[in-house]
Design a protein around this motif. Sequence first.
Motif, PDB file in Angstrom:
ATOM      1  N   SER A  15      -0.265  22.499   3.353  1.00  0.00           N
ATOM      2  CA  SER A  15      -0.441  22.423   1.852  1.00  0.00           C
ATOM      3  C   SER A  15       0.921  22.120   1.403  1.00  0.00           C
ATOM      4  N   THR A  16       2.161  22.181   1.886  1.00  0.00           N
ATOM      5  CA  THR A  16       3.342  21.917   1.462  1.00  0.00           C
ATOM      6  C   THR A  16       3.777  20.450   1.686  1.00  0.00           C
ATOM      7  N   GLN A  17       2.640  19.568   2.396  1.00  0.00           N
ATOM      8  CA  GLN A  17       2.914  18.257   2.728  1.00  0.00           C
ATOM      9  C   GLN A  17       2.363  17.297   2.065  1.00  0.00           C
ATOM     10  N   THR A  18       1.684  17.751   0.722  1.00  0.00           N
ATOM     11  CA  THR A  18       0.794  16.797  -0.058  1.00  0.00           C
ATOM     12  C   THR A  18       1.595  15.821  -0.625  1.00  0.00           C
ATOM     13  N   ARG A  19       2.808  16.041  -0.859  1.00  0.00           N
ATOM     14  CA  ARG A  19       3.582  15.153  -1.761  1.00  0.00           C
ATOM     15  C   ARG A  19       4.469  14.195  -0.932  1.00  0.00           C
ATOM     16  N   ASN A  20       4.720  12.882  -0.921  1.00  0.00           N
ATOM     17  CA  ASN A  20       5.587  12.062  -0.378  1.00  0.00           C
ATOM     18  C   ASN A  20       6.764  12.887  -0.110  1.00  0.00           C
ATOM     19  N   PRO A  21       7.736  12.735   0.852  1.00  0.00           N
ATOM     20  CA  PRO A  21       7.359  12.098   2.243  1.00  0.00           C
ATOM     21  C   PRO A  21       6.289  12.949   3.034  1.00  0.00           C
ATOM     22  N   GLY A  22       6.099  13.959   2.617  1.00  0.00           N
ATOM     23  CA  GLY A  22       4.773  14.628   3.403  1.00  0.00           C
ATOM     24  C   GLY A  22       3.655  13.583   3.978  1.00  0.00           C
ATOM     25  N   LEU A  23       2.786  14.003   4.928  1.00  0.00           N
ATOM     26  CA  LEU A  23       1.788  13.034   5.499  1.00  0.00           C
ATOM     27  C   LEU A  23       0.397  13.708   5.318  1.00  0.00           C
ATOM     28  N   ASN A  24       0.411  14.632   4.460  1.00  0.00           N
ATOM     29  CA  ASN A  24      -0.883  15.269   4.198  1.00  0.00           C
ATOM     30  C   ASN A  24      -1.685  14.228   3.207  1.00  0.00           C
ATOM     31  N   PHE A  25      -2.371  13.234   3.647  1.00  0.00           N
ATOM     32  CA  PHE A  25      -3.041  12.224   2.865  1.00  0.00           C
ATOM     33  C   PHE A  25      -4.353  12.742   2.155  1.00  0.00           C
ATOM     34  N   ALA A  26      -4.683  13.983   2.606  1.00  0.00           N
ATOM     35  CA  ALA A  26      -6.098  14.420   2.307  1.00  0.00           C
ATOM     36  C   ALA A  26      -5.832  15.442   1.215  1.00  0.00           C
ATOM     37  N   LEU A  27      -4.475  15.562   0.885  1.00  0.00           N
ATOM     38  CA  LEU A  27      -4.030  16.929  -0.036  1.00  0.00           C
ATOM     39  C   LEU A  27      -4.816  18.111   0.158  1.00  0.00           C
ATOM     40  N   PHE A  28      -4.810  18.465   1.365  1.00  0.00           N
ATOM     41  CA  PHE A  28      -5.566  19.559   1.776  1.00  0.00           C
ATOM     42  C   PHE A  28      -4.716  20.759   1.768  1.00  0.00           C
ATOM     43  N   ILE A  82       0.842  -1.287  -0.005  1.00  0.00           N
ATOM     44  CA  ILE A  82       0.032   0.119   0.037  1.00  0.00           C
ATOM     45  C   ILE A  82       0.893   1.307  -0.108  1.00  0.00           C
ATOM     46  N   GLN A  83       2.184   1.139   0.671  1.00  0.00           N
ATOM     47  CA  GLN A  83       2.915   2.241   0.603  1.00  0.00           C
ATOM     48  C   GLN A  83       3.269   2.474  -0.923  1.00  0.00           C
ATOM     49  N   GLN A  84       3.696   1.802  -1.522  1.00  0.00           N
ATOM     50  CA  GLN A  84       4.303   1.765  -2.927  1.00  0.00           C
ATOM     51  C   GLN A  84       3.311   2.288  -3.945  1.00  0.00           C
ATOM     52  N   THR A  85       1.993   1.380  -3.824  1.00  0.00           N
ATOM     53  CA  THR A  85       0.974   1.554  -4.958  1.00  0.00           C
ATOM     54  C   THR A  85      -0.025   2.724  -4.532  1.00  0.00           C
ATOM     55  N   ALA A  86      -0.012   3.074  -3.375  1.00  0.00           N
ATOM     56  CA  ALA A  86      -1.113   3.982  -3.180  1.00  0.00           C
ATOM     57  C   ALA A  86      -0.786   5.224  -2.179  1.00  0.00           C
ATOM     58  N   VAL A  87      -0.122   4.915  -1.177  1.00  0.00           N
ATOM     59  CA  VAL A  87       0.047   6.029  -0.160  1.00  0.00           C
ATOM     60  C   VAL A  87       1.064   7.072  -0.789  1.00  0.00           C
ATOM     61  N   ARG A  88       2.415   6.376  -1.283  1.00  0.00           N
ATOM     62  CA  ARG A  88       3.521   7.316  -1.820  1.00  0.00           C
ATOM     63  C   ARG A  88       3.113   8.046  -3.012  1.00  0.00           C
ATOM     64  N   PRO A  89       2.311   7.423  -4.005  1.00  0.00           N
ATOM     65  CA  PRO A  89       1.955   8.385  -5.315  1.00  0.00           C
ATOM     66  C   PRO A  89       0.629   8.963  -5.014  1.00  0.00           C
ATOM     67  N   ARG A  90       0.088   8.968  -3.939  1.00  0.00           N
ATOM     68  CA  ARG A  90      -1.324   9.347  -3.764  1.00  0.00           C
ATOM     69  C   ARG A  90      -2.360   8.616  -4.586  1.00  0.00           C
ATOM     70  N   GLU A  91      -2.406   7.553  -5.001  1.00  0.00           N
ATOM     71  CA  GLU A  91      -3.247   6.867  -5.895  1.00  0.00           C
ATOM     72  C   GLU A  91      -4.300   6.152  -5.201  1.00  0.00           C
ATOM     73  N   TYR A  92      -5.409   6.956  -4.663  1.00  0.00           N
ATOM     74  CA  TYR A  92      -6.476   6.396  -4.004  1.00  0.00           C
ATOM     75  C   TYR A  92      -7.648   7.636  -3.951  1.00  0.00           C
ATOM     76  N   GLU A  93      -8.761   7.079  -3.835  1.00  0.00           N
ATOM     77  CA  GLU A  93      -9.850   8.161  -3.571  1.00  0.00           C
ATOM     78  C   GLU A  93     -10.172   8.363  -2.188  1.00  0.00           C
ATOM     79  N   ILE A  94     -10.205   7.354  -1.497  1.00  0.00           N
ATOM     80  CA  ILE A  94     -10.292   7.647  -0.175  1.00  0.00           C
ATOM     81  C   ILE A  94      -9.446   6.499   0.615  1.00  0.00           C
ATOM     82  N   LEU A  95      -8.484   7.030   1.518  1.00  0.00           N
ATOM     83  CA  LEU A  95      -7.428   6.363   2.118  1.00  0.00           C
ATOM     84  C   LEU A  95      -7.868   6.185   3.734  1.00  0.00           C
ATOM     85  N   LEU A  96      -8.327   4.931   4.140  1.00  0.00           N
ATOM     86  CA  LEU A  96      -8.461   4.538   5.492  1.00  0.00           C
ATOM     87  C   LEU A  96      -7.055   4.230   5.931  1.00  0.00           C
TER      88      LEU A  96
END
Length: 573
Positions: free
Chosen positions: A475-488, A444-458
Amino acid sequence: MRALSLPAVKLSTPHWFKVLVANMSRVERVVVSWLALTLLASAVMSIVGYIERHTQLIPQTGGTYTEAAVGQPRYLNPVLAGANDLDVDISHLVYSSLFRLDQNLELHPDLATEYTISADHREYTIHFRPDITWHDGERFTADDVIFTIRSIQTPEYGSPLESAFEGVEVQKINDTTVLFKLRQPYAPFLNTLTVGIIPEHVWESIAPRNAALAEQMLKPVGTGPFQFAEIATRRKTGDITSLRLIRNPKYYGQHPYLDEVMFSFFPTHEEAIQALTTGNVDGVGFLPLQLLGKADRQNSLDIHRLLLPQYFGLFFNQQKNDILSDAGVRNALAQATDRTQIVEEALVGEGEPLHLPIPPGIFAFNSDLPAPQFDPEAAKKNLEEAGWKDTDGDGVREKDNKRLHLKITTTDWPEYVQTAEIVQQQWQAAGVETEIEHFGAGTIQQTAVRPREYEILLFGEILSAQPDPYPFWHSTQTRNPGLNFALFKDEEVDKLLEEARKTIDVEQRQEKYEAFQGKILDIKPALILYRPYYLFATNDDVRGLEIHHAGLPSDRFNNIERWHVRTKRVWKD
């Protein structure tokens, strides 16, 4: 206090009693025997009760605590240990830090004795004990502190702590004093100094790129309450089966009661729990929910529940599904979500419903913000008003010929999958079609979390004991290694987070974090669901584990000096 002792008593049967018994019938003898046994049992219970009321158990030095752990130790060095909970657990006992957290998550000096902060809050002068020695007998100095921080900052090490010390300068004042210089004020800085300090004389000759393969990585030298003794490798694969630590006789702090702490390593959690329930080990460092029932059935075991500064939530990636950009939809999803049901069913009650990105018991939690109410009818009304209607009667709403379809991505741990399934059912009742996909933790880290490839992440996020939500919501933390998973992205939230981490005044910082929580609850870029308990178990002969809050799972050892397996009963004064 004096040790419990009872006088010796010599018992003999009177002659008259022998004659009386000889003249009794069989029935009379049975009745008298029953009465005598009842009186004897009552007397024994009275004596035992008296002793328990008037005596107490006090800890005694000695004994071994053996803990079952799953996996293998790899990096017993605080510079690299942070990527593996098992490494952090062992390192916590071997190494000391400048500061440490207590069982209430309050910061206290450890190696440090005192500190001063400059008027602009950019310089920290730390003084530490002059009488500390490493486990190998070498003297501890400021050079070791500087070496540790600079090792963390060296990219070749690949330390997971590197970002925490970005831009931090450290200078030697004398052998017992160092100066930290920050580019700008950072209120929780002292909390970053809870990292273990490593010895320069052990590691200075090893190139950073070779550190992970060095022999010293599994034979650590620290200044903590326990020191490395030996490892055992018996399996054909070369896996380590156990690691033994012994009490450090030169430890500068309170000496532990335990002589030794042993770690026994198992391939699976099932085998670790089996070792505990059969008495082959004294504890297990992590108890998965799916094995809780097996451990809970053992009357001789104590289940411990730690509250960590963490939360799990549903993070909305509006860039991957524009349905989530609709505030009416997000509000409806919040109203259609029953957090209590999730905790009771997915976590079997082992957690707390939560609606804010700072948990209770942590600095700046905003208790004035009530949790959103579970209201399925209001959710349906919100969707209707947003234009989402079930025109064909198939149970799924549509708008502009588009189905109200969402996809939740999570890991394949049973409680997370079940959480997603419960949410799926709750949302379906409001007319939201929900798809679930789950992956292994590494995948999940490789395929979803890091590239932000998800609609809703639990997913879960864990803060520090002195929280800094900046990495999770700025807002500066939307890309990996940032942890802003909502891309807020929100200018007002950015400003609150930037100012709060620089604000030294506690009340002002709290006000900013409380306002930040209100914005998250209002805008709903994510739905915070719950805080799970961290579970571990020990044999009930292991005493002194009075800890309920922790910054990390390894903090269960914060009061290891009070753990004991031997006791003596003494009369109360």
